[in-house]
Write an enzyme that holds these catalytic residues in place. Sequence first.
Site, PDB file in Angstrom:
ATOM      1  N   LYS A 188       0.906  -1.262   0.003  1.00 54.00           N
ATOM      2  CA  LYS A 188       0.000   0.024  -0.064  1.00 54.00           C
ATOM      3  C   LYS A 188       0.826   1.336   0.083  1.00 54.00           C
ATOM      4  O   LYS A 188       0.691   2.190  -0.784  1.00 54.00           O
ATOM      5  CB  LYS A 188      -0.844   0.093   1.188  1.00 54.00           C
ATOM      6  N   ARG A 248      -5.372  -5.474   5.458  1.00 51.65           N
ATOM      7  CA  ARG A 248      -6.088  -6.699   5.993  1.00 51.65           C
ATOM      8  C   ARG A 248      -7.361  -6.982   5.353  1.00 51.65           C
ATOM      9  O   ARG A 248      -8.027  -7.954   5.391  1.00 51.65           O
ATOM     10  CB  ARG A 248      -6.136  -6.818   7.459  1.00 51.65           C
ATOM     11  N   GLU A 333      -5.216  -7.263  14.656  1.00 50.13           N
ATOM     12  CA  GLU A 333      -4.671  -5.952  14.180  1.00 50.13           C
ATOM     13  C   GLU A 333      -5.688  -5.185  14.122  1.00 50.13           C
ATOM     14  O   GLU A 333      -5.648  -3.975  14.515  1.00 50.13           O
ATOM     15  CB  GLU A 333      -4.222  -6.407  12.766  1.00 50.13           C
ATOM     16  N   HIS A 363      -3.557 -34.086  17.117  1.00 53.00           N
ATOM     17  CA  HIS A 363      -2.427 -34.597  17.578  1.00 53.00           C
ATOM     18  C   HIS A 363      -1.340 -33.619  18.049  1.00 53.00           C
ATOM     19  O   HIS A 363      -0.235 -34.030  18.178  1.00 53.00           O
ATOM     20  CB  HIS A 363      -1.774 -35.397  16.206  1.00 53.00           C
ATOM     21  N   LYS A 492       8.759  -1.346  13.626  1.00 55.16           N
ATOM     22  CA  LYS A 492       9.164  -0.890  12.085  1.00 55.16           C
ATOM     23  C   LYS A 492      10.049   0.184  12.293  1.00 55.16           C
ATOM     24  O   LYS A 492      11.119   0.102  11.500  1.00 55.16           O
ATOM     25  CB  LYS A 492       7.919  -0.790  11.401  1.00 55.16           C
TER      26      LYS A 492
END
Length: 523
Positions: A188, A248, A333, A363, A492
Amino acid sequence: MTTKSRFNVLEALAEDEVSISELFEKEPDRLNRFVMREGPLRVDFSKQAIPNTALDALLSMAAQCDLEEWRAKLFAGEAVNTSEDRAVLHMALRGVGGAKDVQRDVSQMRQHMAAYADEIRSDGKFKNIVHIGIGGSDLGPRLVSDGFEACAEQSLTLRFAENVDGASINDAVKGLDPAETLVIIVSKSFGTQETKMNGESARAWLTAGVGAAAGDHMLAVTANRTRAIDFGIREENIFDFWDWVGGRYSVWSAVGLSLQIAYGPDVFSDFLEGAAAMDKHFRDQPLQENLPVMMALTGIWNRNCLNYSSLAVIPYSRRLRKLSAFLQQLEMESNGKRITRDGNEAGLTCPIIWGDEGTNGQHAFFQWLHQGPSEGKYGGAPVDFVAILKDHENRPDHHKALLANCFAQSEALMLGKSEDAVRQELGDRDDIDALAPQKTFPGNRPSTTITLDELSPFALGHLIALYEHKVFVQGVIWNVNSFDQWGVELGKVLATTILEEMNTDDPGNHDASTTALMGLAKT
């Protein structure tokens, strides 16, 4: 009435001990009220520890939180992303909502994507696609690609590179011919470190293989044309999306271009139509008959009233193996917030989302689900089981076994196994007092079972949109902004600083632990 006081009413109801299995006897209408069908989805909430009285209270609270007003604002294109003063219009990408200019832009982009996809598919020059992105630019397309595999033919090989770990881009291009490969860089902002580094490595790989023609092999999907051009993408090779599309929520946009090329525009269009059908259901149906609202209220009850800290999502379908990872981002988020829209403490919000495909999880972590402790009232964690009724793999025996395991697990979590029953099975043993409690299952552990008639593109779109709208409803009730993500940014920023310092041998100004860790990278 404040949100906290509304929860107080629910918490008082939650103090009563509930036996899920007994609710079926006490509430003859339970299946009618707690099982909902919408399009290809059937969602069974009846194994949740929610009596009718609690459901009535939950619906009343949702109305008191002005949910219907917020829903109207969402579809009207008002700025429900309050911290960034943005509209939230991912529904417009599938043809629902949005002003005329938005509808025009979306229509033009969809036509452009479809035409380009048809051109690439018919030309035959490219046989491979490498899709580079991270977060929403990766998880959505990866989940959907796996889902499409159930009933659509993949015309081009589609691979993904997401992580800054060099293994990610190496695995993506391994064995491919650069002359036959199209690289699509999806970001983006076109400033995400992982995506840029993978894009640079892909460009170097293409240049080594095809020389100056590398530019013909690279596309960008972005909301920042300037950065894409500065990176070296040709302007005609850039596909736009907009600031009102959160990462998202972006698989419906040009972020899905690689899917259109690999599987065809018609398949992608069916996917959009499935989501649009859920959009209209959520927009038009009253709260008590609204599937995303019911999903959201079930989660509110488990999180805020029964004090469960997590939700397990278990798809009994290998084609949906990325569903829990996708929902981790979508839900955590969006609603992993501790501050409300008005700057106050929010209290309990989004639970931890986790899971794996069935039957693998049986399992691994199902031991904990059945017998493990938890801060939740009844132990373990609530589960969303997801199953596909149609066998898409031409393995009917396998498929029946898969479904049998799914249905059995939801029943076992609810029923458990009493110590008396265990003692009867064990008989007269010297170690029975020690062994019987270990083999006892407490049961009464809540779950929801979602079944899809088939794993069609339409049904997959329907399912994903269901969870999207669930997230919105919960955000309204918790009074948090579900459409920003400030928590993603700090790490970030610090990573960029540390990388620059590591590249220049500058120790920077850090705590002793971080300084020592940076020193390890020099060895």
